[in-house]
Design a protein around this motif. Structure first.
Motif, PDB file in Angstrom:
ATOM      1  N   PHE A  94       4.966   3.604  -8.650  1.00 46.97           N
ATOM      2  CA  PHE A  94       5.269   5.042  -8.610  1.00 46.97           C
ATOM      3  C   PHE A  94       5.337   5.711  -9.983  1.00 46.97           C
ATOM      4  CE2 PHE A  94       7.273   3.048  -4.875  1.00 46.97           C
ATOM      5  CZ  PHE A  94       6.632   3.753  -3.859  1.00 46.97           C
ATOM      6  N   GLU A 117      10.577   6.627  -0.410  1.00 50.00           N
ATOM      7  CA  GLU A 117       9.123   6.461  -0.297  1.00 50.00           C
ATOM      8  C   GLU A 117       8.798   5.333   0.688  1.00 50.00           C
ATOM      9  OE1 GLU A 117       6.735   8.204  -1.591  1.00 50.00           O
ATOM     10  OE2 GLU A 117       7.809   9.446  -3.042  1.00 50.00           O
ATOM     11  N   LYS A 126       0.850  -1.190   0.000  1.00 45.15           N
ATOM     12  CA  LYS A 126       0.000   0.000   0.000  1.00 45.15           C
ATOM     13  C   LYS A 126       0.885   1.239   0.000  1.00 45.15           C
ATOM     14  CE  LYS A 126      -4.498   1.175   1.876  1.00 45.15           C
ATOM     15  NZ  LYS A 126      -5.487   0.852   2.920  1.00 45.15           N
ATOM     16  N   THR A 127       0.697   2.085  -1.017  1.00 43.15           N
ATOM     17  CA  THR A 127       1.380   3.377  -1.057  1.00 43.15           C
ATOM     18  C   THR A 127       0.336   4.465  -0.825  1.00 43.15           C
ATOM     19  OG1 THR A 127       1.072   3.682  -3.441  1.00 43.15           O
ATOM     20  CG2 THR A 127       3.019   2.439  -2.739  1.00 43.15           C
ATOM     21  N   LYS A 128       0.734   5.714  -1.031  1.00 44.78           N
ATOM     22  CA  LYS A 128      -0.216   6.816  -0.835  1.00 44.78           C
ATOM     23  C   LYS A 128      -1.382   6.748  -1.821  1.00 44.78           C
ATOM     24  CE  LYS A 128       3.452   9.925   0.763  1.00 44.78           C
ATOM     25  NZ  LYS A 128       4.275  11.123   0.417  1.00 44.78           N
ATOM     26  N   THR A 129      -1.112   6.175  -2.994  1.00 44.30           N
ATOM     27  CA  THR A 129      -2.142   6.202  -4.050  1.00 44.30           C
ATOM     28  C   THR A 129      -2.573   4.833  -4.538  1.00 44.30           C
ATOM     29  OG1 THR A 129      -0.418   6.401  -5.735  1.00 44.30           O
ATOM     30  CG2 THR A 129      -1.371   8.452  -4.892  1.00 44.30           C
ATOM     31  N   LYS A 130      -1.815   3.781  -4.212  1.00 43.10           N
ATOM     32  CA  LYS A 130      -2.121   2.468  -4.782  1.00 43.10           C
ATOM     33  C   LYS A 130      -2.107   1.384  -3.717  1.00 43.10           C
ATOM     34  CE  LYS A 130      -0.586   3.242  -9.527  1.00 43.10           C
ATOM     35  NZ  LYS A 130       0.313   2.801 -10.604  1.00 43.10           N
ATOM     36  N   SER A 131      -2.861   0.314  -4.027  1.00 40.32           N
ATOM     37  CA  SER A 131      -2.906  -0.860  -3.151  1.00 40.32           C
ATOM     38  C   SER A 131      -2.996  -2.087  -4.040  1.00 40.32           C
ATOM     39  CB  SER A 131      -4.119  -0.773  -2.219  1.00 40.32           C
ATOM     40  OG  SER A 131      -4.195  -1.923  -1.401  1.00 40.32           O
TER      41      SER A 131
END
Length: 795
Positions: A156, A165, A104-109
């Motif tokens: 990314f 990140e 899980k990143t800030k925008t994607k999972s």
């Protein structure tokens, strides 16, 4: 002089454009296949070779009287570096076996597979060139990650530096990206999309074999001596632990120490060499497959070269008068030979240019078909293949041009200028021998694809010992008993679900291994931890005894169920009710299960022990679904899962699709051989078409005289077909024993295989004979049906 020779070459190409087209295009197709295969061979041979000093890197494997595994204890990396002077660096790796990992990143999972764990010394042994990051500090701290370039771009974006990140793993563990590796450009025998550093860089684990350990030795180190020191250090550690054990446990542990050893396997051999090592990373041991593809491509190239040579001989005999006149005017044998070789080189060069264009066009499809990642994006990608192509061009030119050049340069002018040399039999035996060769290769391909397809169909259709078509395996993120019961109670209310259970592994995955003792002798076997209703859910058959029961307390403590092969391995006759030892305690065999294919049917049945709940976390929920309602049931399960595990998107596997992946290499082989079979037959028929055209033209007056004397069209067709039919029959007689031997050896690589059939050999002969007769008849019919007056009016 060069311009004159070029003009003559172009003029002759245009004059014989139909023959030239067949020769050039046929050779271009074969060169395309051969160049793609060379690229594939270069790619596979390049595994690990990018790593500086890779010749001195070894994996520490473990071997005993009952097992041979690619794993070793966790403390081996630390012990090796500290106590063995020859070891320059050492690292340990572990495969993430808990299923797919949620990122899980800030925008994607998303879920990701091919995850590894490694210690802080990973980049000291495997010194990947980094796209981003610093190799010295990448793994200096815990909770750090190395991403593959593909995964970095997925998370990314392309061209973005993700170093620094944060990625959340499984909703709980925040980790920092410290480096990015172009894993596709620098392939290794292990694959990864993500590598996470161990929480502790060192390990004190000395007993269980759960880690892949690698050592990088100093140059000129003695490998055998290093291997001896490894075993000496391990024995010292184990003897120290032996002294701490109670007396009743010492004999078993002492036997364990004496029966096992560590050995070093060179990393450079892992990817290509097929070794009987368990727990090997997927995709290794493919050397035999690579060499098979190379041989197949070579055979296709031989057929094209035969076509080219045959047509060159045909054209050479038609240019006899031209050569005779040139000799009378003072041309030397060497000049004429060189002229012909240069013409051949020009045609080969045209074929090569076409082939290079087709390689660029078909490379993505080729990668997709065989599952490779060959790249031709940078200048450096062409450096190795360029020299190989130049050598290939020179070799092909000499092979296909040398004999026709010798034939044409050795003619006697007086003989040529007296009569029609084109009607002579010069080159007859060579030409017919080459026709036999190319049809023998075509028969080999036709019978090969038939038997490969039969074997693959047999593996797909045989009884696996379980029913994958009805089973859905769902990754369970929370493996607590309370959560599982909640999942089970929710799913069993869905119409169309027959039964529910759980397990730590599903078919196709590497299982855990344990040692068991029967009558004082130690045996090794794989184990699977399961829950009640497992055998019913998987569609497995209990041959004797009973399955596990939640109502029987002893089942969780001291009961096991064996497969038939496990019982034979343990030397147990009528095993149900018998007692064996496991971890120094007595356990009872309560059931015997019919053998099943946990891995591909290429492999023999494994000895497998089932234990009730104890062992590894049971991370799969297994759901048996009614075939008639599968789509509706899956949709309902997906809906309910959003309530059961709201933080984790559902991740599931349908076991029938999982089984298909086990046969992926063989399915790729079938696709490749099927395509090449069509190509080889087409090339052989193109050659027959051209030779038949030449033969009918050369014998046109004979044919028309026979017609005047009363021969029918069928008599003429029979006359022209007879010679070619004999050649095809001879090719079959030569090809059949060769094909039988090759295909028998291939089938012997399967534990479960078909009996060698006779029908494919007979049918391959009938197919080649039928197609030859059709091609020759179609070409000959025009001449046989022509008016004899047109051919004989000047006689």
């Amino acid at each position: 002089m060069f311009r004159l020779n070029l003009k003559i070459a172009l003029r002759n190409l245009w004059k014989n454009k139909s023959y030239a087209l067949i020769s050039i295009f046929g050779l271009a197709v074969a060169l395309t296949i051969f160049i793609l295969t060379m690229l594939y061979a270069n790619y596979e041979k390049g595994f690990d070779s990018w790593n500086s000093g890779y010749e001195h890197i070894y994996r520490v494997n473990y071997k005993s009287s009952t097992e041979n595994v690619a794993l070793s204890p966790g403390n081996m990396a630390t012990v090796s570096k500290e106590k063995i002077p020859a070891v320059e660096a050492a690292t340990r790796i572990q495969d993430y076996w808990f299923g797919d990992l949620l990122l899980k990143t800030k925008t994607k999972s998303l879920y990701v597979n091919d995850v590894l764990l490694a210690d802080s010394n990973f980049l000291k042994v495997f010194n990947y060139p980094l796209v981003y990051g610093n190799a010295e500090t990448a793994f200096s701290k815990p909770q750090t990650l190395i991403l593959s370039k593909t995964m970095s771009e997925t998370l990314f974006g392309s061209g973005v530096n993700p170093v620094g990140e944060t990625i959340i793993l499984d909703q709980t563990l925040p980790c920092t990206v410290t480096a990015v590796v172009d894993e596709a450009r620098f392939p290794s025998h292990f694959h990864f999309k993500l590598i996470r550093r161990f929480k502790k860089s060192a390990s004190d684990e000395y007993y269980s074999n759960n880690f892949y350990t690698y050592v990088k030795l100093n140059e000129n180190s003695d490998v055998a001596q290093t291997e001896g020191l490894l075993n000496k250090n391990r024995t010292e550690i184990l003897n120290a632990e032996l002294a701490k054990l109670p007396n009743e446990e010492k004999s078993g542990f002492s036997e364990f120490i004496s029966q096992n050893k560590l050995y070093l396997q060179p990393v450079k051999t892992i990817h290509l060499t097929k070794a009987s090592v368990e727990y090997e990373f997927a995709g290794n041991g493919i050397g035999r497959y690579m060499y098979l593809m190379f041989i197949v491509a070579t055979l296709v190239l031989i057929i094209a070269a035969v076509n080219f040579t045959n047509l060159s001989i045909t054209i050479a005999t038609r240019r006899a008068k031209e050569t005779g006149v040139r000799k009378v005017l003072g041309a030397h044998k060497m000049q004429i030979g060189v002229q012909f070789i240069l013409e051949t080189a020009f045609q080969c060069l045209l074929s090569l240019v076409i082939a290079i264009i087709m390689v660029e066009l078909f490379l993505p499809a080729f990668n997709n078909t065989i599952g490779s990642a060959i790249q031709l994006s940078n200048f450096s990608d062409y450096s190795q293949i360029a020299s190989q192509i130049l050598l290939l061009l020179l070799t092909i030119t000499l092979i296909v041009g040398l004999y026709p050049a010798l034939l044409i340069s050795n003619i006697i002018p007086a003989r040529v200028l007296k009569g029609n040399f084109a009607n002579s039999n010069n080159g007859y035996w060579i030409r017919n021998g080459l026709i036999v060769l190319q049809f023998a290769i075509a028969v080999l391909f036709i019978s090969g694809i038939w038997i490969i397809n039969n074997q693959l169909n047999y593996m797909q259709q045989r009884d696996l010992g379980y029913k994958p078509q009805q089973v859905m395996a769902i990754n369970l993120q929370n493996d607590s008993e309370a959560h599982y019961q909640k999942v089970k109670n929710t799913l069993k209310n869905i119409s169309g679900i027959n039964s529910i259970s759980r397990a730590d592994h599903i078919p196709g995955e590497d299982m855990g291994g344990n040692s068991y003792v029967n009558q004082g002798k130690t045996y090794s076997a794989n184990f699977i931890s399961i829950d009640v209703d497992y055998f019913n859910t998987m569609g497995m058959k209990i041959v004797e005894g009973r399955p596990f029961s939640a109502a029987t307390a002893t089942d969780t403590l001291n009961s096991l169920i064996l497969t038939e092969t496990a019982a034979k391995t343990f030397n147990l006759q009528n095993p149900v009710g018998k007692m064996i030892k496991f971890h120094t305690r007595d356990v009872k065999v309560i059931g015997l299960v019919k053998d099943f294919n946990h891995y591909s049917p290429e492999k023999a049945y494994q000895p497998i022990v089932f234990q009730f709940i104890k062992g590894n976390p049971l991370r799969y929920v297994l759901v048996n679904i009614s075939a008639q309602k599968s789509a509706e049931v899956i949709a309902q399960i997906e809906k309910e899962w959003t309530k059961l595990e709201p933080d984790f998107p559902i991740k599931y596997t349908l076991l029938d699709r999982s089984f298909e992946k086990l046969l992926q290499k063989q399915m790729q082989l079938r696709s490749v051989v099927a395509f090449l079979s069509i190509i080889t037959v087409a090339l052989a028929l193109m050659g027959i078409f051209a030779i038949a055209t030449f033969t009918t033209q050369r014998r046109s007056k004979e044919i028309n005289i026979r017609k005047v004397l009363g021969a029918s069209i069928f008599d003429i067709l029979g006359l022209l077909n007879k010679g070619f039919a004999k050649l095809v029959v001879l090719a079959n007689l030569i090809a059949w024993p060769v094909a039988y031997f090759i295909l028998r050896e291939w089938l012997n690589g399967f534990a479960f295989r078909i009996a060698m059939p006779v029908l494919p050999f007979i049918l391959s002969g009938l197919i080649t004979l039928f197609l030859t007769v059709v091609i020759v008849s179609l070409q000959s019919f025009r001449v046989a049906n022509a008016n004899p007056v047109d051919a004989l009016k000047y006689e």
